[in-house]
Design a protein around this motif. Structure first.
Motif, PDB file in Angstrom:
ATOM      1  N   UNK A   1       0.830  -1.212   0.000  1.00  0.00           N
ATOM      2  CA  UNK A   1       0.000   0.000   0.000  1.00  0.00           C
ATOM      3  C   UNK A   1       0.865   1.263   0.000  1.00  0.00           C
ATOM      4  N   UNK A   2       1.548   1.496  -1.118  1.00  0.00           N
ATOM      5  CA  UNK A   2       2.552   2.564  -1.181  1.00  0.00           C
ATOM      6  C   UNK A   2       1.945   3.926  -1.487  1.00  0.00           C
ATOM      7  N   UNK A   3       2.582   4.955  -0.947  1.00  0.00           N
ATOM      8  CA  UNK A   3       2.262   6.339  -1.318  1.00  0.00           C
ATOM      9  C   UNK A   3       3.425   6.978  -2.061  1.00  0.00           C
ATOM     10  N   UNK A   4       4.625   6.450  -1.831  1.00  0.00           N
ATOM     11  CA  UNK A   4       5.838   7.126  -2.289  1.00  0.00           C
ATOM     12  C   UNK A   4       6.879   6.112  -2.721  1.00  0.00           C
ATOM     13  N   UNK A   5       7.688   6.529  -3.660  1.00  0.00           N
ATOM     14  CA  UNK A   5       8.779   5.695  -4.148  1.00  0.00           C
ATOM     15  C   UNK A   5      10.051   6.548  -4.130  1.00  0.00           C
ATOM     16  N   UNK A   6      11.107   6.023  -3.527  1.00  0.00           N
ATOM     17  CA  UNK A   6      12.381   6.747  -3.487  1.00  0.00           C
ATOM     18  C   UNK A   6      13.371   6.058  -4.410  1.00  0.00           C
ATOM     19  N   UNK A   7      13.801   6.769  -5.424  1.00  0.00           N
ATOM     20  CA  UNK A   7      14.764   6.199  -6.370  1.00  0.00           C
ATOM     21  C   UNK A   7      16.139   6.215  -5.725  1.00  0.00           C
ATOM     22  N   UNK A   8      16.790   5.066  -5.729  1.00  0.00           N
ATOM     23  CA  UNK A   8      18.061   4.949  -5.032  1.00  0.00           C
ATOM     24  C   UNK A   8      19.123   5.872  -5.627  1.00  0.00           C
ATOM     25  N   UNK A   9      19.968   6.305  -4.724  1.00  0.00           N
ATOM     26  CA  UNK A   9      21.075   7.212  -5.055  1.00  0.00           C
ATOM     27  C   UNK A   9      21.908   6.755  -6.246  1.00  0.00           C
ATOM     28  N   UNK A  10      22.118   5.446  -6.382  1.00  0.00           N
ATOM     29  CA  UNK A  10      23.034   4.979  -7.435  1.00  0.00           C
ATOM     30  C   UNK A  10      22.513   5.288  -8.841  1.00  0.00           C
ATOM     31  N   UNK A  11      21.192   5.459  -8.985  1.00  0.00           N
ATOM     32  CA  UNK A  11      20.635   5.818 -10.290  1.00  0.00           C
ATOM     33  C   UNK A  11      20.596   7.328 -10.493  1.00  0.00           C
ATOM     34  N   UNK A  12      20.523   8.039  -9.352  1.00  0.00           N
ATOM     35  CA  UNK A  12      20.294   9.487  -9.396  1.00  0.00           C
ATOM     36  C   UNK A  12      21.595  10.263  -9.538  1.00  0.00           C
TER      37      UNK A  12
ATOM     38  N   UNK B   1      15.918   6.777 -14.561  1.00  0.00           N
ATOM     39  CA  UNK B   1      15.237   7.699 -13.656  1.00  0.00           C
ATOM     40  C   UNK B   1      13.948   8.214 -14.297  1.00  0.00           C
ATOM     41  N   UNK B   2      14.055   8.590 -15.568  1.00  0.00           N
ATOM     42  CA  UNK B   2      12.867   9.118 -16.251  1.00  0.00           C
ATOM     43  C   UNK B   2      11.744   8.090 -16.284  1.00  0.00           C
ATOM     44  N   UNK B   3      12.077   6.851 -16.651  1.00  0.00           N
ATOM     45  CA  UNK B   3      11.008   5.849 -16.780  1.00  0.00           C
ATOM     46  C   UNK B   3      10.463   5.445 -15.414  1.00  0.00           C
ATOM     47  N   UNK B   4      11.300   5.493 -14.381  1.00  0.00           N
ATOM     48  CA  UNK B   4      10.807   5.187 -13.034  1.00  0.00           C
ATOM     49  C   UNK B   4       9.825   6.263 -12.569  1.00  0.00           C
TER      50      UNK B   4
ATOM     51  N   UNK C   1       6.592   5.625 -14.406  1.00  0.00           N
ATOM     52  CA  UNK C   1       5.906   4.460 -13.832  1.00  0.00           C
ATOM     53  C   UNK C   1       5.228   4.834 -12.515  1.00  0.00           C
ATOM     54  N   UNK C   2       5.962   5.507 -11.646  1.00  0.00           N
ATOM     55  CA  UNK C   2       5.411   5.884 -10.339  1.00  0.00           C
ATOM     56  C   UNK C   2       4.204   6.796 -10.505  1.00  0.00           C
ATOM     57  N   UNK C   3       4.317   7.756 -11.379  1.00  0.00           N
ATOM     58  CA  UNK C   3       3.199   8.677 -11.560  1.00  0.00           C
ATOM     59  C   UNK C   3       1.976   7.969 -12.136  1.00  0.00           C
ATOM     60  N   UNK C   4       2.213   7.004 -13.017  1.00  0.00           N
ATOM     61  CA  UNK C   4       1.090   6.231 -13.565  1.00  0.00           C
ATOM     62  C   UNK C   4       0.369   5.470 -12.457  1.00  0.00           C
ATOM     63  N   UNK C   5       1.110   5.116 -11.414  1.00  0.00           N
ATOM     64  CA  UNK C   5       0.525   4.407 -10.270  1.00  0.00           C
ATOM     65  C   UNK C   5       0.094   5.375  -9.166  1.00  0.00           C
ATOM     66  N   UNK C   6       0.124   6.661  -9.456  1.00  0.00           N
ATOM     67  CA  UNK C   6      -0.260   7.715  -8.498  1.00  0.00           C
ATOM     68  C   UNK C   6       0.594   7.704  -7.232  1.00  0.00           C
ATOM     69  N   UNK C   7       1.870   7.430  -7.412  1.00  0.00           N
ATOM     70  CA  UNK C   7       2.819   7.522  -6.297  1.00  0.00           C
ATOM     71  C   UNK C   7       3.625   8.799  -6.455  1.00  0.00           C
ATOM     72  N   UNK C   8       3.982   9.422  -5.334  1.00  0.00           N
ATOM     73  CA  UNK C   8       4.924  10.527  -5.427  1.00  0.00           C
ATOM     74  C   UNK C   8       6.344   9.945  -5.472  1.00  0.00           C
TER      75      UNK C   8
END
Ligand code: C2E
Ligand code: CA
Ligand code: CA
Ligand code: CA
Length: 278
Positions: A194-205, A218-221, A224-231
């Motif tokens: 039941x996620x609200x948020x997704x944190x992209x790991x430092x190694x990709x950022x 990063x762009x595709x993640x 994907x997150x926005x399509x799932x309504x996650x911040x």
């Protein structure tokens, strides 16, 4: 059991014997350290990119050891997880965060607070009930809290862990998937938790502004997150160029040394007051 624990620890951390002995003795000191107030919580801001305001902070534990100085969490969290001390430590951190959150609210600051919760605790009924007792008496509304959990094989398989996250979510606590992209079974988590948020790991950022492949991930993640309504939070922003790229990619929040190092409570309040000035 001691030898077995050592074996596990050796493999997990591949450290030398000196470090091992130091860590084992550290665990023996943990309860006393908690009682003596040596366990501190620092807060690293998450910047909302749409408003350029600090919207949230992540609680990061530190041990102010009288002989060893400031001990970082990587030096004792893994051991606490292996020696069943992680529940006690996490409850202590949660208690500090709830108290601090009430203080900054009373000082007029609106921000949410994220607490790191080891996956291992999600299958511990003792932890859930102790956390519930703490949350029952919380001096702040529970929707001011975020639990950050990491992807781990144990979590996707364990119905109990998923149920625990639903339990905390039902209490109003937001659930954030930490270190996203580094674990396994990623899509199954997105489906089940039941996620609200997704944190992209430092190694990709970290190098996304100079590596096209990283930027694509990063762009595709983010999409994907926005399509799932996650911040989406990008962690490990160390340079202005990375921040600019993440803003262009419509990331929601940014975190990293370029924005702020983790701050002690008093430093955080100064930083928040500065940010409020016109
Ligand atoms: P994490 O949850 O991924 O936390 C982010 C770590 O990256 C923090 O290290 C933070 O200081 C560091 N960091 C932040 N911005 C940057 C940056 O721009 N560049 C670089 N190179 N690093 C950055 P820290 O505080 O040493 O914490 C390490 C890990 O220890 C955390 O990783 C988390 O997994 C764990 N941890 C910390 N506090 C707790 C806690 O209370 N409970 C549990 N279970 N784990 C904790
Ligand atoms: Ca985290
Ligand atoms: Ca993280
Ligand atoms: Ca990380």
């Amino acid at each position: 059991a001691q030898a077995e624990a050592e074996g596990v620890f050796w493999r997990a951390a591949s450290i030398n014997r000196d470090q091992l002995e130091r860590s084992v003795s550290l665990m023996g000191e943990l309860d006393a350290a908690i009682a003596a107030g040596q366990i501190e919580v620092h807060y690293q801001p998450k910047l909302a990119l749409s408003s350029n305001r600090i919207a949230s902070v992540e609680a990061l534990v530190r041990w102010r050891h009288p002989q060893r100085g400031m001990v970082p969490p990587d030096a004792f969290i893994p051991l606490a997880e292996q020696s069943d001390r992680i529940g006690t430590l996490t409850l202590h951190v949660l208690g500090i965060v709830l108290r601090d959150a009430a203080r900054w609210r009373d000082a007029g600051h609106r921000l949410t607070a994220a607490v790191n919760i080891s996956a291992k605790l999600l299958t511990s009924p003792a932890f859930t009930s102790a956390a519930d007792a703490l949350l029952d008496d919380a001096p702040v509304a529970l929707d001011a809290l975020i639990f950050e959990v990491t992807e781990s094989a144990a979590m996707a398989d364990a119905d109990a862990a998923v149920a625990t996250l639903h339990h905390f979510r039902a209490r109003g606590i937001a659930i954030s998937m930490d270190d996203y992209g580094t674990g396994q079974s990623t899509l199954s988590y997105l489906q089940r938790l039941p996620l609200s948020e997704l944190k992209i790991d430092r190694r990709f950022v970290q190098f996304a502004h100079e590596r096209d492949a990283d930027a694509a991930l990063v762009r595709s993640t983010i999409e994907l997150a926005h399509a799932l309504r996650l911040t989406v939070v990008a962690e490990g922003i160390e340079e202005a160029e990375t921040l600019a790229l993440l803003t262009t990619l419509r990331c929601d929040y940014a975190q990293g040394y370029f924005i702020s190092r983790p701050l002690a409570y008093d430093q955080l309040i100064v930083r928040l007051a500065d940010a409020d000035e016109p």
